[in-house]
Design a protein around this motif. Structure first.
Motif, PDB file in Angstrom:
ATOM      1  N   SER A 110      43.214  39.801  34.506  1.00 14.46           N
ATOM      2  CA  SER A 110      43.325  38.511  35.195  1.00 14.46           C
ATOM      3  C   SER A 110      42.234  38.354  36.242  1.00 14.46           C
ATOM      4  N   VAL A 111      41.928  39.418  36.980  1.00  9.64           N
ATOM      5  CA  VAL A 111      40.870  39.375  37.987  1.00  9.64           C
ATOM      6  C   VAL A 111      39.538  39.067  37.321  1.00  9.64           C
ATOM      7  N   ILE A 112      39.270  39.702  36.194  1.00  8.31           N
ATOM      8  CA  ILE A 112      38.014  39.471  35.481  1.00  8.31           C
ATOM      9  C   ILE A 112      37.924  38.024  35.018  1.00  8.31           C
ATOM     10  N   PHE A 113      39.026  37.467  34.492  1.00 11.44           N
ATOM     11  CA  PHE A 113      39.025  36.082  34.032  1.00 11.44           C
ATOM     12  C   PHE A 113      38.791  35.125  35.188  1.00 11.44           C
ATOM     13  N   PHE A 114      39.427  35.382  36.324  1.00 16.11           N
ATOM     14  CA  PHE A 114      39.308  34.495  37.485  1.00 16.11           C
ATOM     15  C   PHE A 114      37.885  34.489  38.036  1.00 16.11           C
ATOM     16  N   VAL A 115      37.338  35.660  38.303  1.00 15.55           N
ATOM     17  CA  VAL A 115      36.010  35.710  38.930  1.00 15.55           C
ATOM     18  C   VAL A 115      34.916  35.255  37.965  1.00 15.55           C
ATOM     19  N   SER A 116      35.109  35.496  36.677  1.00 16.89           N
ATOM     20  CA  SER A 116      34.109  35.072  35.687  1.00 16.89           C
ATOM     21  C   SER A 116      34.063  33.558  35.586  1.00 16.89           C
ATOM     22  N   SER A 117      35.236  32.927  35.503  1.00 18.72           N
ATOM     23  CA  SER A 117      35.282  31.471  35.388  1.00 18.72           C
ATOM     24  C   SER A 117      34.813  30.805  36.669  1.00 18.72           C
ATOM     25  N   ALA A 118      35.162  31.375  37.828  1.00 16.91           N
ATOM     26  CA  ALA A 118      34.722  30.798  39.095  1.00 16.91           C
ATOM     27  C   ALA A 118      33.208  30.877  39.238  1.00 16.91           C
ATOM     28  N   SER A 119      32.632  32.007  38.882  1.00 17.07           N
ATOM     29  CA  SER A 119      31.188  32.172  38.977  1.00 17.07           C
ATOM     30  C   SER A 119      30.457  31.179  38.086  1.00 17.07           C
ATOM     31  N   ALA A 120      30.958  31.006  36.864  1.00 19.12           N
ATOM     32  CA  ALA A 120      30.326  30.071  35.936  1.00 19.12           C
ATOM     33  C   ALA A 120      30.464  28.632  36.415  1.00 19.12           C
ATOM     34  N   GLN A 121      31.633  28.289  36.965  1.00 22.14           N
ATOM     35  CA  GLN A 121      31.895  26.907  37.367  1.00 22.14           C
ATOM     36  C   GLN A 121      31.034  26.484  38.546  1.00 22.14           C
ATOM     37  N   VAL A 122      30.712  27.406  39.439  1.00 22.96           N
ATOM     38  CA  VAL A 122      29.852  27.083  40.579  1.00 22.96           C
ATOM     39  C   VAL A 122      28.526  26.507  40.087  1.00 22.96           C
ATOM     40  N   PHE A 123      27.908  27.173  39.137  1.00 20.66           N
ATOM     41  CA  PHE A 123      26.628  26.706  38.598  1.00 20.66           C
ATOM     42  C   PHE A 123      26.811  25.441  37.752  1.00 20.66           C
ATOM     43  N   ALA A 124      27.909  25.388  37.004  1.00 17.60           N
ATOM     44  CA  ALA A 124      28.158  24.240  36.134  1.00 17.60           C
ATOM     45  C   ALA A 124      28.306  22.955  36.935  1.00 17.60           C
TER      46      ALA A 124
END
Length: 305
Positions: A110-124
């Motif tokens: 869950s931690v990996i999913f959260f931080v991965s999606s947040a990191s991608a969304q910042v740039f998106a």
């Protein structure tokens, strides 16, 4: 484990991330373009709730006062803006999920999913923000511009570069929680469907079965994310239409209850199906290129995490 036939590239290679980016661009751009009329109504309901106070009456008012073409205002912003955002969101999510699974070896999935999606969304969202600034104005101000071509120079002439990023923080406020909840819900839903419902490993299922799981998990992810992101979505529309000069003022003007409920029914109506179609198109493109569908960590990732 069954190998996919006709695979053009290996997972986690540069070609793989390229396919994911192109898949994200197509899936997000095409689906957002298709629901432009619903988005036009949603934005107008947020900006002028007294006039557009219902779905059927709102469509009727727009049609009578501005004609059928009004329902497609901002289509170019939807197509290109969300296409760019989708490419960044899906492509970078795949990249960050692999990166963080290698780095965060002591953390759960869950931690990996959260931080991965947040990191991608910042740039998106940085990529989306200028398109969204023009789109919302085109949809709610009939005399502002016809689309991106004349809208971009008009925003720059009147507000400068800052005019394109007025809503960046509210956009992050809307999309970061949505993205984190959506990707995590999708990943866990995929895992649950295979374990509890189908009771088979993904690799042992046909491609049609895998795409069916993708659709079920995508709808669940969209529905949950919509409720979480609704307050920030209302604030974004308010700021872009200069109904308030800041986030706190916008929230105060809208009211606590309205932040969560205004335009929520229509957002649920189109966000759930849109997210479902996005995942379906995205995974169909991956399957077409010989890659496995989305959901869960690969065997190497699971061993690392």
């Amino acid at each position: 484990m069954k190998e996919f036939q006709g695979r053009l590239c290996e997972e986690f290679s540069a070609g793989y991330y390229g396919i994911c980016t192109v898949g994200g661009m197509f899936s997000a751009g095409a689906t957002h373009l298709a629901i432009t009329p619903l988005d036009v109504l949603k934005v107008n309901m947020q900006v002028n709730p007294a006039k557009y106070n219902g779905i059927s009456s709102g469509f009727s008012t727009l049609w009578k006062e501005q004609g059928p073409s009004a329902l497609w205002r901002g289509w170019s912003g939807k197509l290109f803006g969300y296409g760019v955002q989708g490419g960044c969101k899906f492509g970078l999510y795949e990249y960050f999920k692999k990166l963080y699974s290698d780095v965060l070896v002591d953390h759960n999935r869950s931690v990996i999913f959260f931080v991965s999606s947040a990191s991608a969304q910042v740039f998106a969202d940085v990529a989306l923000c200028p398109f969204e600034a023009v789109k919302v104005r085109v949809q709610t101000q009939s005399n502002f511009a016809k689309g991106l071509i004349d809208g971009f120079p008009k925003v720059y002439a009147t507000e400068g570069l800052s005019g394109f990023y007025r809503g960046l923080f509210p956009l992050w406020g809307r999309n970061l929680p949505f993205s984190m909840i959506m990707f995590s819900t999708f990943e866990h839903s995929v895992d649950m469907i295979y374990r509890k419902v189908i009771q088979r490993r993904k690799e042992d299922c046909s491609r049609a079965q895998q795409l069916g799981v993708t659709c079920l998990a995508g709808y669940a992810a969209g529905a949950v994310g919509t409720v979480i992101s609704n307050p920030a979505d209302n604030i974004v529309s308010s700021l872009y239409n200069q109904k308030a000069h800041g986030v706190l003022q916008a929230a105060k003007n809208i009211g606590l209850v309205n932040l969560f409920t205004r335009s929520l029914p229509i957002r649920i109506m189109f966000v759930g199906p849109v997210v479902t179609l996005q995942w379906f198109f995205y995974d169909s493109i991956k399957v077409f290129n010989g890659l496995p569908t989305s959901g869960g960590l690969s065997r190497d990732m699971e061993e690392a995490s």
